[in-house]
Write a protein that holds these residues in place. Structure first.
Motif, PDB file in Angstrom:
ATOM      1  N   UNK A 404     -17.161 -43.832  31.630  1.00  0.00           N
ATOM      2  CA  UNK A 404     -17.479 -43.480  33.023  1.00  0.00           C
ATOM      3  C   UNK A 404     -18.613 -42.464  32.977  1.00  0.00           C
ATOM      4  N   UNK A 405     -19.656 -42.707  33.788  1.00  0.00           N
ATOM      5  CA  UNK A 405     -20.794 -41.784  33.780  1.00  0.00           C
ATOM      6  C   UNK A 405     -21.316 -41.554  35.186  1.00  0.00           C
ATOM      7  N   UNK A 406     -21.414 -40.280  35.548  1.00  0.00           N
ATOM      8  CA  UNK A 406     -22.060 -39.927  36.817  1.00  0.00           C
ATOM      9  C   UNK A 406     -23.098 -38.829  36.630  1.00  0.00           C
ATOM     10  N   UNK A 407     -23.315 -38.397  35.366  1.00  0.00           N
ATOM     11  CA  UNK A 407     -24.321 -37.377  35.069  1.00  0.00           C
ATOM     12  C   UNK A 407     -25.129 -37.812  33.856  1.00  0.00           C
ATOM     13  N   UNK A 454     -12.819 -55.885  36.775  1.00  0.00           N
ATOM     14  CA  UNK A 454     -13.666 -56.342  37.877  1.00  0.00           C
ATOM     15  C   UNK A 454     -12.906 -57.340  38.743  1.00  0.00           C
ATOM     16  N   UNK A 455     -13.511 -57.755  39.860  1.00  0.00           N
ATOM     17  CA  UNK A 455     -12.873 -58.729  40.731  1.00  0.00           C
ATOM     18  C   UNK A 455     -12.643 -60.060  40.031  1.00  0.00           C
ATOM     19  N   UNK A 456     -13.469 -60.335  38.987  1.00  0.00           N
ATOM     20  CA  UNK A 456     -13.323 -61.570  38.224  1.00  0.00           C
ATOM     21  C   UNK A 456     -12.355 -61.410  37.058  1.00  0.00           C
ATOM     22  N   UNK A 457     -11.728 -60.225  36.966  1.00  0.00           N
ATOM     23  CA  UNK A 457     -10.762 -59.992  35.896  1.00  0.00           C
ATOM     24  C   UNK A 457     -11.398 -59.631  34.570  1.00  0.00           C
ATOM     25  N   UNK A 458     -12.670 -59.232  34.576  1.00  0.00           N
ATOM     26  CA  UNK A 458     -13.355 -58.902  33.337  1.00  0.00           C
ATOM     27  C   UNK A 458     -13.456 -57.390  33.165  1.00  0.00           C
ATOM     28  N   UNK A 459     -13.642 -57.011  31.913  1.00  0.00           N
ATOM     29  CA  UNK A 459     -13.744 -55.596  31.599  1.00  0.00           C
ATOM     30  C   UNK A 459     -15.046 -55.008  32.120  1.00  0.00           C
ATOM     31  N   UNK A 460     -14.982 -53.808  32.609  1.00  0.00           N
ATOM     32  CA  UNK A 460     -16.178 -53.040  32.945  1.00  0.00           C
ATOM     33  C   UNK A 460     -16.265 -51.953  31.887  1.00  0.00           C
ATOM     34  N   UNK A 461     -17.099 -52.169  30.884  1.00  0.00           N
ATOM     35  CA  UNK A 461     -17.140 -51.247  29.760  1.00  0.00           C
ATOM     36  C   UNK A 461     -17.845 -49.946  30.109  1.00  0.00           C
ATOM     37  N   UNK A 462     -18.789 -50.015  31.058  1.00  0.00           N
ATOM     38  CA  UNK A 462     -19.468 -48.809  31.517  1.00  0.00           C
ATOM     39  C   UNK A 462     -19.386 -48.771  33.034  1.00  0.00           C
ATOM     40  N   UNK A 463     -18.617 -47.854  33.555  1.00  0.00           N
ATOM     41  CA  UNK A 463     -18.528 -47.631  34.994  1.00  0.00           C
ATOM     42  C   UNK A 463     -19.655 -46.663  35.338  1.00  0.00           C
ATOM     43  N   UNK A 464     -20.829 -47.235  35.635  1.00  0.00           N
ATOM     44  CA  UNK A 464     -22.044 -46.446  35.795  1.00  0.00           C
ATOM     45  C   UNK A 464     -22.235 -46.047  37.249  1.00  0.00           C
TER      46      UNK A 464
END
Length: 470
Positions: A404-407, A454-464
């Motif tokens: 997870x990145x917000x900075x 995700x909505x498609x059931x896939x991994x979100x490796x970077x929540x940017x």
């Protein structure tokens, strides 16, 4: 992590000074000779087999499917039960459609039954241990023979030859290898055996991208082997700085991520050469590559048995329809993957390329789990997920993980621990990933109970969450 004492593993782990000395001694030999007789035989086979008729491919595939099914049934407790529950024996497979009586498997199957799927002991000298990220955010772990490169690399080379590449030509590589600075401070290493120049994908700063291009100009006629997202980053850099095409780069070999039409067009316009893409995955089930005249993917029938299935398991046979890629691999005889759902999707085009004449399954619009997610380093440059993705034991005791990145320059690595998770596993993650980030990104590790897909059931490796700059 278990790694066999194969020639490839030994060479890749040699210290740079020893590799330099050995490379200069062996570098006088032609590359095909260095790679060995098995490689040369496989390359010759593929150069001829790519022009087989559909009937020849099907006969070869049937033989290979029968062989891998017989091995799995004889040596693997899991597959004996799997075949029995389907009311099937390997001797019942008389046509390729017969294997489709077996239920499909997926990564949960492998992770839950790995020990019972093995055909040999994990302690065998020729066995490597592999782990990868992939679909669903759950690491996949399995074993595979250490000699796979002599089989797989000829497939890549045969594909690259379609746009002019020849073994022994210099290749500039910007992918996932961790590269140390050379004597000039440039993140660059040279493999004198393959004539490969490796540049760090983890240090794609404004300064370094300029230095990479300056160095590549000195290589003579060469090819650029790169992640699609990194090719786009480099192309945008050239556009920003009004850099003209490097005419010594004869082609872009873009692999391991999704390829998008607008991305391809931009890179080809800026580099002034062909953008060529191949498809494959760590599981070694399905391989495909474009041809001289088309950007559609030509699936290799000699690599594995390829299926394209609808959500209810029916084969996709109508051009223009899409389905999930399902594969039965011919390479991995340590842990057979029979009718494995890859989590990747493609559109069916036909069973022959009308442009080149090859009678292979033709697919397009491959959309896989290697989406082009990225982290933003402290200097504002991108670190692509494909480069960060690890194939060692870093995430062995983790069920799911996500950045997870917000900075800018900072991130949080969220992990869902498995039952055997220990404090030392956190230290291993910090060490292994820290080597890749090399001070350009700081990250904290946070243990969580779940990670949303995700909505498609896939991994979100970077929540940017950092806004993209135009």
């Amino acid at each position: 992590m278990k790694r066999a004492l194969s020639k490839k593993n030994i060479w890749e782990n040699l210290p740079r000074p020893l590799k330099t000395v050995a490379g200069h001694a062996l570098g006088v030999l032609p590359v095909p000779r260095i790679l060995g007789k098995q490689f040369r035989n496989n390359l010759k086979f593929l150069e001829e087999a790519q022009w087989w008729s559909r009937q020849q491919f099907q006969a070869y595939q049937l033989q290979q499917v029968q062989q891998i099914c017989a091995l799995a049934f004889d040596k693997s407790a899991f597959y004996r039960d799997h075949f029995s529950s389907a009311g099937l024996k390997p001797s019942d497979i008389k046509n390729l459609s017969d294997v489709e009586r077996l239920p499909t498997i997926n990564r949960d199957t492998i992770n839950d039954h790995l020990d019972r799927m093995l055909t040999v002991s994990t302690k065998a000298a020729h066995v490597d241990y592999i782990t990868t990220g992939g679909t669903g955010g759950v690491p996949l772990r399995f074993y595979i023979g250490a000699g796979r490169s002599h089989i797989e690399y000829p497939y890549l080379v045969t594909g690259w030859q379609r746009i002019g590449y020849q073994l022994g030509m210099p290749m500039a590589v910007i992918r996932g290898r961790v590269v140390s600075p050379d004597s000039h401070g440039l993140p660059h290493e040279y493999d004198p055996l393959l004539r490969h120049h490796y540049y760090s994908n983890f240090h794609m700063t404004e300064e370094n991208m300029g230095r990479y291009l300056d160095h590549i100009r000195t290589l003579g006629s060469c090819y650029l082997h790169i992640y699609p997202s990194s090719a786009s980053n480099l192309a945008r850099y050239m556009l920003r700085h009004s850099i003209k095409p490097l005419h010594n780069i004869k082609g872009i070999l873009a692999e391991s991520e999704n390829v998008y039409p607008e991305q391809r067009q931009m890179v080809e316009e800026i580099f002034g050469c062909r953008y060529f893409s191949s498809y494959g995955h760590t599981e070694k089930l399905v391989a495909a590559a474009e041809c001289e005249k088309s950007t559609n993917y030509h699936v290799w029938p000699t690599y594995g048995y390829f299926e394209l299935l609808t959500p209810d398991g029916a084969p996709v046979t109508t051009p223009g329809e899409s389905g999930e890629i399902v594969g039965t691999g011919f390479i991995n005889q340590v842990v057979p993957f029979i009718r494995y759902r890859t989590g990747d999707y493609a559109t069916f085009i036909g069973n022959k390329c009308e442009q080149c004449g090859r009678e292979m399954p033709i697919i397009a619009d491959i959309r896989g789990h290697n989406i082009q997610e990225h982290l933003v380093a402290s200097d504002g440059s991108f670190i692509t997920w494909s480069a960060v993705n690890v194939h060692d034991d870093t995430f062995d005791h983790v069920r799911q993980f996500q950045f997870y990145q917000d900075s800018q320059g900072e991130a949080v690595l969220k992990i869902v621990p498995a039952s055997a998770f220990r404090e030392e596993n956190i230290r291993a993650m910090q060490t292994n990933l820290g080597k890749k980030f090399a001070g350009r990104l700081r990250f904290d590790i946070k243990v969580v109970e779940t990670i949303a897909l995700s909505k498609m059931g896939k991994a979100i490796f970077v929540d940017q969450r950092i806004p993209q700059k135009k």
